[in-house]
Motif scaffolding. Structure first.
Motif, PDB file in Angstrom:
ATOM      1  N   ASP A   5     -23.783 102.103  29.844  1.00 55.33           N
ATOM      2  CA  ASP A   5     -24.030 102.016  31.290  1.00 55.33           C
ATOM      3  C   ASP A   5     -22.988 101.138  31.973  1.00 55.33           C
ATOM      4  O   ASP A   5     -23.309 100.394  32.907  1.00 55.33           O
ATOM      5  CB  ASP A   5     -25.426 101.435  31.574  1.00 55.33           C
ATOM      6  CG  ASP A   5     -26.478 102.538  31.594  1.00 55.33           C
ATOM      7  OD1 ASP A   5     -26.091 103.723  31.772  1.00 55.33           O
ATOM      8  OD2 ASP A   5     -27.665 102.215  31.432  1.00 55.33           O
ATOM      9  N   GLY A   6     -21.764 101.202  31.470  1.00 48.93           N
ATOM     10  CA  GLY A   6     -20.678 100.443  32.082  1.00 48.93           C
ATOM     11  C   GLY A   6     -20.607  98.988  31.647  1.00 48.93           C
ATOM     12  O   GLY A   6     -19.703  98.267  32.055  1.00 48.93           O
ATOM     13  N   VAL A   7     -21.538  98.545  30.826  1.00 53.80           N
ATOM     14  CA  VAL A   7     -21.533  97.140  30.393  1.00 53.80           C
ATOM     15  C   VAL A   7     -20.817  97.034  29.047  1.00 53.80           C
ATOM     16  O   VAL A   7     -21.187  97.720  28.087  1.00 53.80           O
ATOM     17  CB  VAL A   7     -22.975  96.603  30.264  1.00 53.80           C
ATOM     18  CG1 VAL A   7     -22.974  95.174  29.730  1.00 53.80           C
ATOM     19  CG2 VAL A   7     -23.687  96.702  31.597  1.00 53.80           C
ATOM     20  N   ASP A   8     -19.812  96.170  28.991  1.00 55.35           N
ATOM     21  CA  ASP A   8     -19.081  95.954  27.741  1.00 55.35           C
ATOM     22  C   ASP A   8     -19.976  95.162  26.789  1.00 55.35           C
ATOM     23  O   ASP A   8     -20.262  93.986  27.015  1.00 55.35           O
ATOM     24  CB  ASP A   8     -17.793  95.169  28.043  1.00 55.35           C
ATOM     25  CG  ASP A   8     -16.936  95.023  26.790  1.00 55.35           C
ATOM     26  OD1 ASP A   8     -17.410  95.405  25.689  1.00 55.35           O
ATOM     27  OD2 ASP A   8     -15.796  94.529  26.915  1.00 55.35           O
ATOM     28  N   VAL A   9     -20.433  95.791  25.708  1.00 54.46           N
ATOM     29  CA  VAL A   9     -21.410  95.139  24.835  1.00 54.46           C
ATOM     30  C   VAL A   9     -20.791  93.984  24.041  1.00 54.46           C
ATOM     31  O   VAL A   9     -21.511  93.112  23.560  1.00 54.46           O
ATOM     32  CB  VAL A   9     -22.078  96.147  23.868  1.00 54.46           C
ATOM     33  CG1 VAL A   9     -22.814  97.220  24.640  1.00 54.46           C
ATOM     34  CG2 VAL A   9     -21.064  96.740  22.917  1.00 54.46           C
ATOM     35  N   ALA A  10     -19.467  93.961  23.937  1.00 53.27           N
ATOM     36  CA  ALA A  10     -18.821  92.864  23.205  1.00 53.27           C
ATOM     37  C   ALA A  10     -19.043  91.537  23.910  1.00 53.27           C
ATOM     38  O   ALA A  10     -18.980  90.480  23.303  1.00 53.27           O
ATOM     39  CB  ALA A  10     -17.329  93.140  23.056  1.00 53.27           C
ATOM     40  N   LYS A  11     -19.285  91.630  25.223  1.00 53.92           N
ATOM     41  CA  LYS A  11     -19.445  90.383  25.984  1.00 53.92           C
ATOM     42  C   LYS A  11     -20.891  89.882  26.011  1.00 53.92           C
ATOM     43  O   LYS A  11     -21.176  88.845  26.609  1.00 53.92           O
ATOM     44  CB  LYS A  11     -18.980  90.618  27.440  1.00 53.92           C
ATOM     45  CG  LYS A  11     -17.481  90.855  27.544  1.00 53.92           C
ATOM     46  CD  LYS A  11     -17.003  90.650  28.967  1.00 53.92           C
ATOM     47  CE  LYS A  11     -15.494  90.827  29.079  1.00 53.92           C
ATOM     48  NZ  LYS A  11     -15.153  92.062  29.788  1.00 53.92           N
ATOM     49  N   LEU A  12     -21.801  90.658  25.390  1.00 53.91           N
ATOM     50  CA  LEU A  12     -23.216  90.264  25.450  1.00 53.91           C
ATOM     51  C   LEU A  12     -23.533  89.169  24.428  1.00 53.91           C
ATOM     52  O   LEU A  12     -22.988  89.153  23.329  1.00 53.91           O
ATOM     53  CB  LEU A  12     -24.120  91.473  25.190  1.00 53.91           C
ATOM     54  CG  LEU A  12     -24.017  92.624  26.191  1.00 53.91           C
ATOM     55  CD1 LEU A  12     -24.944  93.757  25.769  1.00 53.91           C
ATOM     56  CD2 LEU A  12     -24.358  92.146  27.591  1.00 53.91           C
ATOM     57  N   THR A  13     -24.427  88.270  24.806  1.00 48.46           N
ATOM     58  CA  THR A  13     -24.922  87.268  23.862  1.00 48.46           C
ATOM     59  C   THR A  13     -25.926  87.963  22.940  1.00 48.46           C
ATOM     60  O   THR A  13     -26.423  89.041  23.258  1.00 48.46           O
ATOM     61  CB  THR A  13     -25.652  86.132  24.600  1.00 48.46           C
ATOM     62  OG1 THR A  13     -26.819  86.690  25.217  1.00 48.46           O
ATOM     63  CG2 THR A  13     -24.782  85.493  25.662  1.00 48.46           C
TER      64      THR A  13
END
Lengths: 254, 407
Positions: A70-78
């Motif tokens: 959904d456009g969110v870069d999962v690498a940046k998620l905590t």
């Protein structure tokens, strides 16, 4: 299809075995899946299709490339945000069902809601709705070992749906089921896709299961080797609305 | 997840394997039970000591002639001669921090009443004795300064002696004979029970000091066997001991370097010493109990580690449907705490039971202290947190995909 893709993988890479000889499970895979698609991922075992599913289900982490949901870069998620995505955005259905033992169908379905912080009353209500939706309204109090394989898989699907995710990932959901049950489960997936707008990605190695989909992505040695509508010679296990629209309906070939 | 859900989950998991849960918490049960029983026993012993010391009289100071050997003085009879009646008068005059002073000389006698007789200790002492020893009469009156002055041959019986001579009859105004001298009974002392040395304090007869000197003391009429003094209050008892020591040393012309030829004991010190012994016993037993709690905690850690390994797939499923690692940590931590608190609760009960049974079987006084029980229970919960943390953290740190693939 101008909106942001549900799944946007770019040069996605997964390499196992940092120590000895590295095994490349996923080799620069670039793939987009849009809202409302019904995609079948096929390939021989070891082709990387399950690895791909685990990556987009946030069960595993890529070693290279980028993945946007959904456009969110999962690498940046905590880690907690990743848990929240698994909880709310993605529903995962496994080949081996992965239900909690000695825990009733209802409580299994309630599990994602438990971690979403939903109150006990609402949990029970939503879980009952989901179980009814998959046709198991009568057997909510049963333990998994009191249910048939198909029923267990329905419980697992209800669990995947209970938080109303936009994306349903199924890793060989019919692998352990007989052909009759397989058809029932597939009908359920088609219904969820057509009538509820849920994006479905399903991993399989059976052609008739893959043929139900609108789009087949074939993996080989960690790469995508084919991406398009199912080959005309594959017979869908169950009919889907888009089959009629196709120039060469699968049912006619059969 | 709220606490209620967590507790319900933990109880369900634990109840699935009851035998394992029981064996796991056994260490905690034993540890907590040991703490409860030992503390109950220690508190009972301390209460006993306190009661016995209180029975001697509050703020009591004991002056004994001779050297420091109490037993020697008691048995010696006429051997110690260093404190005399003039010393007592001087102490009474010069020491300001005491309220009362009672010399007491004693003798083993045969006391006769009609055709009954009884061997007992007769004590010749002044009316101050009743105050200093905090020992009043139940029936009748104490003897007075008038009796002292008039050398009246009256006596006050201890409970045991009264019972031996008169049974259930009223002994007041009856006559008894001590060394052929007739004495009129004017009172019966209240019961004191055992002394800290285990003697029956009620087996005694009190007569006026003046009469004792005249009729029983023989050639040693000026000597004092023991004197009891009461300090103003508990705080001044050490000052009183110091003052009395100074007065007696001066009167006895002792050099700076010479040892005292008498000894003065402060009961507060004796009480403190006994309490210290009881305290260190409690501490010792308590640390043994603490070690068993530690061992119990290790048992819980071991079971939790096994449980985490066994339930790796379950952890994987929970992570896959959106559990945060903190959720997993808390789940296993609550399980460990429920286990150990369960053990703690059983331990409190077993400890209470052991204390009661010890009381019934041996007659030792045990005091069950609810606050100690609450503390032991809380500590057992803390043991669960402490020893459950590492296994819970291992569970929480699992990777979803590894946990799901675990066979």
């Amino acid at each position: 299809m101008s909106q942001v893709p549900v799944i946007d993988a770019e040069n996605l890479q997964k390499v196992y075995g940092a120590g000895g000889t590295p095994v490349v499970a996923l080799d620069h895979v670039t793939l987009q899946v849009h809202q409302g698609e019904f995609v079948a991922v096929v390939g021989a075992s070891g082709s990387g299709k399950s690895t791909f599913m685990n990556l987009i289900g946030l069960l595993d982490r890529p070693t290279g490339g980028a993945l946007r949901l959904d456009g969110v870069d999962v690498a940046k998620l905590t880690p907690n945000q990743r848990a929240a995505v698994r909880n709310r955005k993605v529903g995962f259905v496994f080949q081996g069902f992965n239900l909690l033992r000695r825990t009733s169908a209802l409580e299994n379905v309630e599990l994602p809601l438990l971690y979403a912080g939903v109150s006990a009353h609402e949990r029970a209500e939503a879980a009952k709705r989901a179980l009814t939706q998959v046709g198991l309204g009568e057997r909510m109090g049963h333990m998994p070992n009191e249910l048939s394989g198909g029923q267990q898989q329905r419980v697992a699907i209800a669990r995947a749906l209970v938080n109303q995710p936009a994306l349903l990932l199924a890793d060989e959901p019919t692998g352990n089921l007989d052909s009759t049950t397989t058809r029932e489960i597939l009908k359920l997936f088609v219904d969820l896709n057509v009538n509820h707008g849920i994006t479905v990605v399903i991993v399989t190695h059976e052609n008739d299961v893959a043929a139900v989909s609108r789009r087949v992505v074939q993996f080989k040695d960690g790469r995508v080797v084919m991406d398009g509508p199912p080959p005309a010679e594959w017979t869908p296990a169950v009919p889907a609305p888009w089959h009629a629209a196709s120039t060469t309906p699968a049912s006619e070939v059969a | 997840m709220n606490l209620f859900t967590l507790l319900r989950l933990a109880l369900r998991v634990i109840s699935r394997n009851k035998a394992r849960a029981m064996l796991t918490v056994l260490g905690i049960v034993i540890g907590v039970a040991a703490v409860i029983a030992m503390v109950a026993l220690g508190a009972g012993a301390q209460q006993n000591i306190a009661k016995q010391i209180a029975s001697l009289g509050s703020n009591l100071i004991i002056i004994i002639p001779g050297t420091t050997n109490i037993a020697g003085v008691r048995g010696g009879g006429g051997s110690s001669t260093t404190v005399d009646v003039d010393d007592i008068d001087a102490l009474r005059r010069e020491v300001k921090s005491i309220t009362h002073l009672a010399p007491a000389n004693r003798q083993q006698v045969q006391i006769v009443a009609g055709d009954a007789n009884w061997g007992t200790t007769v004590q010749g002492t002044t009316p101050a004795f009743y105050v200093v020893r905090d020992w009043r009469t139940d029936v009748g009156t104490e003897h007075s300064e008038l009796d002292e002055a008039a050398h009246n041959k009256v006596c006050v019986l201890g409970k045991t002696v009264a019972a031996q001579l008169f049974g259930t009859d009223d002994p007041i105004d009856q006559w008894v004979r001590i060394k052929k001298v007739p004495f009129r009974v004017i009172g019966v002392l209240s019961s004191k029970g055992q002394s800290p040395m285990g003697q029956d304090q009620d087996d005694t007869v009190v007569i006026p000091f003046s009469v004792f000197r005249q009729r029983l003391a023989g050639t040693q009429r000026d000597q004092i066997q023991v004197a009891y003094a009461a300090a103003l209050d508990a705080d001044s008892s050490q000052a009183a001991v110091d003052e009395m020591t100074a007065v007696l040393r001066q009167r006895h012309h002792l050099r700076e370097s010479a040892d005292d030829d008498f000894s003065i004991r402060n009961l507060a010190d004796m009480a403190a010493a006994s309490r210290e012994v009881a305290d260190s016993m409690t501490l010792l037993l308590g640390s043994i109990a603490g070690v068993s709690l530690l061992v119990g905690g290790i048992g819980i850690m071991n079971t939790m580690l096994v449980s985490v390994t066994e339930r790796t797939r379950e952890i994987g499923i929970r992570l896959a449907v959106g559990a945060k690692s903190r959720d997993i940590l808390v789940q296993f931590l609550v399980e460990a705490v429920v286990l150990s608190a369960f053990g703690g609760a059983i331990g409190v009960f077993v400890g209470w039971l052991v204390a009661r049974l010890l009381n019934d079987a041996t007659g030792w006084v045990t005091i069950f202290d609810p606050s100690v029980a609450a503390l032991a229970f809380l500590v057992s919960g803390a043991v669960g947190v402490f020893f459950g943390f590492w296994p819970a953290r291992r569970a929480a740190q699992l990777d979803p995909i590894d946990a799901l693939r675990y066979e």
